[in-house]
Motif scaffolding. Structure first.
Motif, PDB file in Angstrom:
ATOM      1  N   SER A  31     -99.237  10.234  -1.580  1.00  0.00           N
ATOM      2  CA  SER A  31     -99.265   9.112  -0.653  1.00  0.00           C
ATOM      3  C   SER A  31     -99.109   7.828  -1.459  1.00  0.00           C
ATOM      4  CB  SER A  31    -100.581   9.100   0.130  1.00  0.00           C
ATOM      5  OG  SER A  31    -100.634   7.983   0.990  1.00  0.00           O
ATOM      6  N   ARG A  32     -98.234   6.926  -1.009  1.00  0.00           N
ATOM      7  CA  ARG A  32     -98.064   5.684  -1.753  1.00  0.00           C
ATOM      8  C   ARG A  32     -97.537   4.576  -0.858  1.00  0.00           C
ATOM      9  NH1 ARG A  32     -92.768   5.588  -5.723  1.00  0.00           N
ATOM     10  NH2 ARG A  32     -91.155   5.887  -4.149  1.00  0.00           N
ATOM     11  N   GLN A  33     -97.722   3.343  -1.340  1.00  0.00           N
ATOM     12  CA  GLN A  33     -97.164   2.144  -0.721  1.00  0.00           C
ATOM     13  C   GLN A  33     -95.872   1.798  -1.450  1.00  0.00           C
ATOM     14  OE1 GLN A  33     -98.674   0.438   1.970  1.00  0.00           O
ATOM     15  NE2 GLN A  33     -99.988   2.256   1.974  1.00  0.00           N
ATOM     16  N   ALA A  34     -94.868   1.365  -0.699  1.00  0.00           N
ATOM     17  CA  ALA A  34     -93.570   1.039  -1.299  1.00  0.00           C
ATOM     18  C   ALA A  34     -93.007  -0.222  -0.670  1.00  0.00           C
ATOM     19  CB  ALA A  34     -92.592   2.202  -1.122  1.00  0.00           C
ATOM     20  N   VAL A  35     -92.094  -0.834  -1.389  1.00  0.00           N
ATOM     21  CA  VAL A  35     -91.408  -2.026  -0.902  1.00  0.00           C
ATOM     22  C   VAL A  35     -89.911  -1.837  -1.107  1.00  0.00           C
ATOM     23  CG1 VAL A  35     -91.649  -3.208  -3.123  1.00  0.00           C
ATOM     24  CG2 VAL A  35     -91.302  -4.551  -1.057  1.00  0.00           C
ATOM     25  N   GLY A  81     -88.871   0.708  -4.225  1.00  0.00           N
ATOM     26  CA  GLY A  81     -89.661   1.833  -4.695  1.00  0.00           C
ATOM     27  C   GLY A  81     -91.140   1.549  -4.593  1.00  0.00           C
ATOM     28  N   GLY A  82     -91.930   2.354  -5.287  1.00  0.00           N
ATOM     29  CA  GLY A  82     -93.378   2.285  -5.190  1.00  0.00           C
ATOM     30  C   GLY A  82     -93.960   1.023  -5.795  1.00  0.00           C
ATOM     31  N   ILE A  83     -95.068   0.576  -5.208  1.00  0.00           N
ATOM     32  CA  ILE A  83     -95.799  -0.591  -5.703  1.00  0.00           C
ATOM     33  C   ILE A  83     -96.823  -0.119  -6.730  1.00  0.00           C
ATOM     34  CG2 ILE A  83     -97.307  -2.515  -5.075  1.00  0.00           C
ATOM     35  CD1 ILE A  83     -96.095  -2.361  -2.252  1.00  0.00           C
ATOM     36  N   GLU A  84     -96.770  -0.671  -7.922  1.00  0.00           N
ATOM     37  CA  GLU A  84     -97.691  -0.280  -8.974  1.00  0.00           C
ATOM     38  C   GLU A  84     -99.033  -0.980  -8.804  1.00  0.00           C
ATOM     39  OE1 GLU A  84     -95.754  -0.988 -12.692  1.00  0.00           O
ATOM     40  OE2 GLU A  84     -94.293   0.634 -12.409  1.00  0.00           O
ATOM     41  N   PRO A  85    -100.110  -0.413  -9.342  1.00  0.00           N
ATOM     42  CA  PRO A  85    -101.439  -1.036  -9.196  1.00  0.00           C
ATOM     43  C   PRO A  85    -101.428  -2.489  -9.661  1.00  0.00           C
ATOM     44  CG  PRO A  85    -101.656   1.169 -10.112  1.00  0.00           C
ATOM     45  CD  PRO A  85    -100.185   0.867 -10.078  1.00  0.00           C
ATOM     46  N   PHE A  91     -89.605  15.595  -0.670  1.00  0.00           N
ATOM     47  CA  PHE A  91     -88.556  15.131  -1.570  1.00  0.00           C
ATOM     48  C   PHE A  91     -88.645  15.916  -2.862  1.00  0.00           C
ATOM     49  CE2 PHE A  91     -87.009  11.982  -4.814  1.00  0.00           C
ATOM     50  CZ  PHE A  91     -85.676  12.001  -4.420  1.00  0.00           C
ATOM     51  N   ARG A  92     -87.530  16.621  -3.180  1.00  0.00           N
ATOM     52  CA  ARG A  92     -87.447  17.437  -4.395  1.00  0.00           C
ATOM     53  C   ARG A  92     -88.648  18.375  -4.532  1.00  0.00           C
ATOM     54  NH1 ARG A  92     -84.869  12.657  -8.236  1.00  0.00           N
ATOM     55  NH2 ARG A  92     -82.907  12.559  -7.080  1.00  0.00           N
ATOM     56  N   GLY A  93     -88.975  18.990  -3.413  1.00  0.00           N
ATOM     57  CA  GLY A  93     -90.001  20.015  -3.424  1.00  0.00           C
ATOM     58  C   GLY A  93     -91.419  19.530  -3.246  1.00  0.00           C
ATOM     59  N   ARG A  94     -91.627  18.221  -3.114  1.00  0.00           N
ATOM     60  CA  ARG A  94     -92.983  17.699  -2.972  1.00  0.00           C
ATOM     61  C   ARG A  94     -93.137  16.971  -1.639  1.00  0.00           C
ATOM     62  NH1 ARG A  94     -96.832  17.800  -6.384  1.00  0.00           N
ATOM     63  NH2 ARG A  94     -96.555  18.421  -8.551  1.00  0.00           N
ATOM     64  N   PRO A  95     -94.168  17.317  -0.863  1.00  0.00           N
ATOM     65  CA  PRO A  95     -94.415  16.555   0.358  1.00  0.00           C
ATOM     66  C   PRO A  95     -94.928  15.166   0.016  1.00  0.00           C
ATOM     67  CG  PRO A  95     -96.177  18.130   0.014  1.00  0.00           C
ATOM     68  CD  PRO A  95     -95.152  18.389  -1.060  1.00  0.00           C
ATOM     69  N   PHE A  96     -94.635  14.182   0.864  1.00  0.00           N
ATOM     70  CA  PHE A  96     -95.082  12.815   0.603  1.00  0.00           C
ATOM     71  C   PHE A  96     -95.388  12.105   1.913  1.00  0.00           C
ATOM     72  CE2 PHE A  96     -90.542  12.479   1.239  1.00  0.00           C
ATOM     73  CZ  PHE A  96     -90.422  11.370   2.063  1.00  0.00           C
ATOM     74  N   ASP A  97     -96.170  11.058   1.790  1.00  0.00           N
ATOM     75  CA  ASP A  97     -96.507  10.182   2.907  1.00  0.00           C
ATOM     76  C   ASP A  97     -96.366   8.768   2.376  1.00  0.00           C
ATOM     77  OD1 ASP A  97     -97.588   8.673   4.916  1.00  0.00           O
ATOM     78  OD2 ASP A  97     -99.439   9.829   5.116  1.00  0.00           O
ATOM     79  N   GLN A  98     -95.266   8.094   2.738  1.00  0.00           N
ATOM     80  CA  GLN A  98     -94.943   6.784   2.162  1.00  0.00           C
ATOM     81  C   GLN A  98     -94.910   5.714   3.240  1.00  0.00           C
ATOM     82  OE1 GLN A  98     -92.371   6.204  -1.324  1.00  0.00           O
ATOM     83  NE2 GLN A  98     -90.917   5.240   0.053  1.00  0.00           N
ATOM     84  N   SER A  99     -95.644   4.641   3.001  1.00  0.00           N
ATOM     85  CA  SER A  99     -95.617   3.467   3.887  1.00  0.00           C
ATOM     86  C   SER A  99     -94.771   2.393   3.210  1.00  0.00           C
ATOM     87  CB  SER A  99     -97.028   2.953   4.151  1.00  0.00           C
ATOM     88  OG  SER A  99     -97.796   3.927   4.848  1.00  0.00           O
ATOM     89  N   GLU A 100     -93.734   1.930   3.900  1.00  0.00           N
ATOM     90  CA  GLU A 100     -92.782   0.980   3.317  1.00  0.00           C
ATOM     91  C   GLU A 100     -92.792  -0.344   4.073  1.00  0.00           C
ATOM     92  OE1 GLU A 100     -89.435   4.303   1.935  1.00  0.00           O
ATOM     93  OE2 GLU A 100     -89.034   2.982   3.639  1.00  0.00           O
ATOM     94  N   ARG A 101     -92.615  -1.410   3.308  1.00  0.00           N
ATOM     95  CA  ARG A 101     -92.358  -2.737   3.874  1.00  0.00           C
ATOM     96  C   ARG A 101     -90.988  -3.171   3.363  1.00  0.00           C
ATOM     97  NH1 ARG A 101     -97.629  -2.553   2.687  1.00  0.00           N
ATOM     98  NH2 ARG A 101     -97.432  -3.531   0.633  1.00  0.00           N
TER      99      ARG A 101
END
Length: 321
Positions: A176-180, A209-213, A249-259
């Motif tokens: 799970s990740r946040q992306a922009v 892509g993903g937002i880093e900490p 994606f490429r064999g891995r399930p994901f949950d992505q929230s994008e802005r």
């Protein structure tokens, strides 16, 4: 009693493994997968549909882009394979009766015993398969102990399938990740898009892509554009869309929230960094006119991207996402 996993080599999570399915009456099958986990007894791997063409079995159709999450055991006479479509929708479970799995010489080896079972996602269909091939194989005569274990395993699989595999942990971790992302226009109202590949399937989407900490949306967007496109001079506007995407994606399930943000830039030739070139070649970065978007047969993410881009050009960015 000796632990069946004791002394057996374990597979490291996220490592690549070659799966070998040894068949009794058909050619052996091999394919690559990613290790999800291995506790010494229960091995979980994930990979795409291993064949180039779709296969329609009547009760289910396996197609390029489908993702198989495969569960094997060192102490059980079966494997269970969860099947999802490219969007992450569960199709069902394909179960093989096999000898206990083993790991040897970097291979995950599973010896098939002909008997199979299919369970649909809604639980309405549970089918025993290939019982005729099992009978014709002669294993009841050549290895009666294995034949008995195989029949017992098939009966156990049927019981498990009719209770949605209660008691067996079949859920793999989901990232799970946040992306922009940035909908980027040049002075001619062309849109710059990036193509992604997963097996034989491809689609075009906005760069990002993903937002880093610790990163802000703006900092993440500028970093991604610099890495993917090689540009430092993007004028970022306001957030115009939000999107949640759950899939595989490429064999891995994901949950992505994008802005997704509106952006303008003078036309330039994309020059991705060496790190970005691991994901995309030069042909995976291109400018699109609005007419090219509308006429294309390519897949886009989001699917309405051509229409949404045209609306932005004609009416301007929306006040709210």
């Amino acid at each position: 009693m000796r632990d069946p996993g004791a002394g057996a080599p374990s597979l490291a999570p996220d490592s690549q493994v070659r799966v070998r399915l040894i068949k009794m009456t058909h050619p052996d099958v091999e394919y690559d997968a990613v290790v999800i986990g291995d506790d010494g007894v229960h091995v979980v791997v994930r990979g795409p549909w291993a064949e180039e063409e779709a296969r329609d079995l009547g009760f289910v159709r396996f197609e390029p882009g489908d993702v198989f999450t495969e569960h094997y055991w060192r102490d059980r006479w079966y494997s269970i394979k969860e099947v999802r479509d490219p969007g992450g929708v569960l199709k069902g479970w394909y179960c093989d009766v096999t000898r206990p799995v083993r790991v040897e010489d970097g291979l995950l080896v599973s010896e098939d015993l002909e008997l199979d079972l299919w369970a649909s996602a809604d639980g309405h269909i549970v089918l025993r398969l290939d019982e005729d091939e099992f009978a014709a194989s002669g294993v009841a005569l050549t290895d009666p102990v294995a034949a008995t274990r195989a029949l017992d395993a098939l009966a156990e699989l049927e019981r498990l399938a009719r209770t949605d595999f209660a008691g067996i942990h079949l859920q793999a971790p989901m990232a799970s990740r946040q992306a922009v992302r940035v909908l980027l226009f040049d002075e001619a109202d062309r849109v710059l898009l990036v193509r992604f590949w997963d097996g034989g399937r491809s689609w075009w989407c906005t760069p990002g892509g993903g937002i880093e900490p610790g990163e802000t949306d703006e900092a993440a967007a500028r970093r991604e554009i610099r890495e993917e496109l090689g540009s430092e001079s993007v004028e970022l506007g306001r957030c115009i869309w939000t999107r949640r995407h759950i899939g595989v994606f490429r064999g891995r399930p994901f949950d992505q929230s994008e802005r997704i943000y509106f952006g303008r830039v003078a036309s330039f030739e994309p020059r991705p960094t060496p790190m970005a070139l691991r994901e995309h070649c030069s042909d995976d970065l291109r400018w699109w006119t609005l007419d090219e978007l509308s006429d294309a047969s390519d897949e886009f993410a989001p699917r309405r991207l051509p229409t949404l881009a045209r609306d932005i050009v004609h009416a301007g960015p929306p006040e709210r996402p």
